[in-house]
Scaffold this motif. Structure first.
Motif, PDB file in Angstrom:
ATOM      1  N   LEU A 269       0.809  -1.300  -0.050  1.00  0.00           N
ATOM      2  CA  LEU A 269      -0.005  -0.044   0.197  1.00  0.00           C
ATOM      3  C   LEU A 269       0.790   1.410  -0.162  1.00  0.00           C
ATOM      4  O   LEU A 269       0.585   2.272  -0.804  1.00  0.00           O
ATOM      5  N   LEU A 270       1.738   1.468   0.770  1.00  0.00           N
ATOM      6  CA  LEU A 270       2.743   2.567   0.956  1.00  0.00           C
ATOM      7  C   LEU A 270       3.544   2.624  -0.347  1.00  0.00           C
ATOM      8  O   LEU A 270       3.496   3.915  -0.668  1.00  0.00           O
ATOM      9  N   VAL A 271       4.035   1.713  -0.999  1.00  0.00           N
ATOM     10  CA  VAL A 271       4.511   1.869  -2.431  1.00  0.00           C
ATOM     11  C   VAL A 271       3.649   2.259  -3.382  1.00  0.00           C
ATOM     12  O   VAL A 271       4.134   3.164  -4.279  1.00  0.00           O
ATOM     13  N   SER A 272       2.367   1.613  -3.476  1.00  0.00           N
ATOM     14  CA  SER A 272       1.424   2.298  -4.059  1.00  0.00           C
ATOM     15  C   SER A 272       1.179   3.883  -4.099  1.00  0.00           C
ATOM     16  O   SER A 272       0.995   4.469  -5.205  1.00  0.00           O
ATOM     17  N   VAL A 273       0.734   4.044  -2.938  1.00  0.00           N
ATOM     18  CA  VAL A 273       0.473   5.418  -2.876  1.00  0.00           C
ATOM     19  C   VAL A 273       1.854   6.310  -3.192  1.00  0.00           C
ATOM     20  O   VAL A 273       1.522   7.595  -3.762  1.00  0.00           O
ATOM     21  N   ALA A 274       3.032   6.114  -2.726  1.00  0.00           N
ATOM     22  CA  ALA A 274       4.148   6.831  -3.086  1.00  0.00           C
ATOM     23  C   ALA A 274       4.220   7.041  -4.505  1.00  0.00           C
ATOM     24  O   ALA A 274       4.703   7.958  -5.314  1.00  0.00           O
ATOM     25  N   SER A 275       4.154   6.091  -5.203  1.00  0.00           N
ATOM     26  CA  SER A 275       4.400   5.898  -6.613  1.00  0.00           C
ATOM     27  C   SER A 275       3.222   6.828  -7.239  1.00  0.00           C
ATOM     28  O   SER A 275       3.617   7.546  -8.216  1.00  0.00           O
ATOM     29  N   LEU A 276       1.891   6.821  -7.063  1.00  0.00           N
ATOM     30  CA  LEU A 276       0.978   7.472  -7.650  1.00  0.00           C
ATOM     31  C   LEU A 276       1.091   9.119  -7.334  1.00  0.00           C
ATOM     32  O   LEU A 276       1.073   9.921  -7.972  1.00  0.00           O
ATOM     33  N   VAL A 277       1.572   9.246  -5.852  1.00  0.00           N
ATOM     34  CA  VAL A 277       1.729  11.015  -5.506  1.00  0.00           C
ATOM     35  C   VAL A 277       2.951  11.451  -6.120  1.00  0.00           C
ATOM     36  O   VAL A 277       3.126  12.462  -6.625  1.00  0.00           O
ATOM     37  N   PHE A 278       4.150  10.667  -5.991  1.00  0.00           N
ATOM     38  CA  PHE A 278       5.269  11.097  -6.660  1.00  0.00           C
ATOM     39  C   PHE A 278       5.716  11.125  -7.847  1.00  0.00           C
ATOM     40  O   PHE A 278       6.675  11.933  -8.550  1.00  0.00           O
ATOM     41  N   MET A 279       5.372  10.015  -8.598  1.00  0.00           N
ATOM     42  CA  MET A 279       5.570   9.604  -9.968  1.00  0.00           C
ATOM     43  C   MET A 279       4.507  10.426 -11.004  1.00  0.00           C
ATOM     44  O   MET A 279       4.828  10.545 -12.054  1.00  0.00           O
ATOM     45  N   LEU A 280       3.266  10.429 -10.542  1.00  0.00           N
ATOM     46  CA  LEU A 280       1.990  10.940 -11.327  1.00  0.00           C
ATOM     47  C   LEU A 280       1.433  12.249 -10.786  1.00  0.00           C
ATOM     48  O   LEU A 280       0.438  12.567 -11.352  1.00  0.00           O
ATOM     49  N   ASP A 281       2.147  12.448  -9.578  1.00  0.00           N
ATOM     50  CA  ASP A 281       1.598  13.866  -9.080  1.00  0.00           C
ATOM     51  C   ASP A 281      -0.065  13.724  -8.784  1.00  0.00           C
ATOM     52  O   ASP A 281      -0.711  14.923  -8.736  1.00  0.00           O
TER      53      ASP A 281
END
Length: 438
Positions: free
Chosen positions: A29-41
């Motif tokens: 879950l943490l990796v998913s959230v971080a990916s969406l927030v920091f890679m896709l804004d």
């Protein structure tokens, strides 16, 4: 960023989270959230809405209800003497073949797998009986422990299989057909194990001391009576599925009810057994279902990042042949098996590997069976081979010693995987027969 760079970034974040001791489903879950927030804004609000929707949808899949039922069934059997009766029933029959009672490991695990669905439960339940019995009768401990390590992993392949249910839900493949597809490969690998034991025993009879009991008619009758409880459960569970009477979930409910009746008739069902079995089933089922929900979130995140699509395109440009792709995936899964359990491997890898095999024209039904065989290999490889840990506790041997004993059976399973790749109909014949029968 290219798909490879994105995938590596996600993998690094995931490994880092796991390295800090974060639970797997929280790490996903943490990796998913971080990916969406920091890679896709994406905003945190948008990410929260997306993830909550996905978790709700993934958690409400009807097929998942079979998991706690099959787990509970295995927990009940583990806490009663059904396993003891299984050994007593198989022993006179196994004595007829070279290798004698060593075959009780293989046959016992094969039969128990057909009512359990868990590799760990199969190994522990059969092992708590056979390890002491074989040692007391002077059987070679290398073959006794190694054959149990290999055969115990069949709990994942021979239906009903918890990993197959997980794969079926994630890959949107019929669980009933997956169960059918696992039968012949499971029997093939069990046959390879028995063949190896017979060859070793024929070359050195001292590995399996001579039997003291002859298979007379009264002995055979007692043997059949001891095998009856497991036989009833196998017929009820698998028979109800393949006759079309019940879905896998309904068959799991039938199996639990029949197990409760059998343990009650044998006067072994008490409050302690009921509480312990329910507690064990709830604990394991919660872990599996939370992993599935988190994996669905990661899968969707990978879709937003276009990793599966771009990776598929990249693999296509490499122009790998059918067998080359299978070999690459086999090595990939064997490496994952060194560090992760079967459910985690399935939920973490499918967002990437499933689009690849679909793009390559490989049948997802066949791939589900192949994936389970790869996961089975991980069950008997250090440092995180769960069957090895179980056998370490049962035998007081070191992990490396148990792994060495299991190595010939690792090789035999690799041969089984190669045969499965060379002859896909080993897995596909029964599902096609089911479809034709309808």
């Amino acid at each position: 960023m290219s798909s490879v760079e994105v995938a590596l970034a996600v993998l690094v974040m995931l490994v880092a989270a796991l390295g800090f001791g974060v639970w797997i489903f929280i790490a996903l879950l943490l990796v998913s959230v971080a990916s969406l927030v920091f890679m896709l804004d994406f905003t945190f609000l948008k990410t929260g809405v997306i993830n909550s929707t996905i978790i709700l949808r993934a958690s409400s899949a009807w097929e998942l209800s079979a998991i706690p039922l099959f787990v509970w069934m295995g927990e009940l059997i583990f806490r009663t003497d059904i396993a003891r009766r299984l050994f007593n029933g198989l022993a006179p029959i196994a004595n007829l073949a070279p290798g004698r009672m060593l075959h009780t490991n293989i046959m016992g695990c094969t039969l128990f797998a057909a009512v359990c669905g868990s590799s760990a439960a199969t190994t522990a339940t059969v092992g708590k009986i056979t390890i002491k019995e074989l040692k007391s009768r002077g059987y070679d401990e290398t073959l006794a422990i190694g054959s149990l390590a290999g055969a115990g992993s069949l709990g994942l392949l021979i239906p009903p299989s918890i990993v197959m249910i997980v794969y079926g839900v994630l890959a949107e493949v019929s669980v009933a057909k997956l169960f059918a597809a696992g039968i012949l490969p499971g029997l093939l690998i069990a046959g390879l194990y028995s063949g190896y034991v017979m060859l070793r025993a024929a070359a050195n009879p001292a590995l399996a001391p001579a039997a003291k009991v002859r298979l007379t008619l009264p002995v055979l009758a007692r043997s059949m009576m001891d095998l009856l409880p497991v036989g009833i459960l196998v017929v009820l569970v698998l028979g109800s599925i393949y006759s079309g009477i019940a879905t896998p979930t309904e068959a799991a409910a039938v199996g639990v009810f029949a197990t409760l009746v059998l343990t009650g008739v044998q006067k072994q069902l008490n409050w302690s057994v009921l509480y312990d079995s329910l507690y064990g089933a709830i604990k394991l089922s919660a872990v599996i279902c939370s992993l599935l929900a988190a994996a669905a979130v990661l899968s969707t995140t990978m879709g937003y990042l276009r990793v599966p699509q771009q990776t598929s395109e990249m693999i296509a440009r490499l122009d790998l042949g059918h067998y080359q792709l299978i070999l690459v995936l086999a090595v990939f899964y064997i490496i994952l098996g060194l560090f992760l359990d079967g459910v985690s491997i399935t939920v973490m890898s499918l967002p990437i590997t499933l689009p690849l095999i679909v793009a390559a024209g490989i049948d997802p039904l066949w791939f589900g069976v192949f994936l389970v065989v790869m996961i089975e290999l991980g069950q008997i490889t250090p440092p995180i081979g769960f069957n090895l840990f179980i056998l370490q506790r049962l035998t007081d041997k070191s992990i490396l010693t148990v792994a060495w004993y299991a190595f010939p059976f690792f090789v035999l399973m690799c041969i089984g995987a190669a045969l499965l790749a060379a002859f896909p109909q080993i897995a596909l014949w029964l599902p096609e027969l089911m479809t034709a029968a309808k």
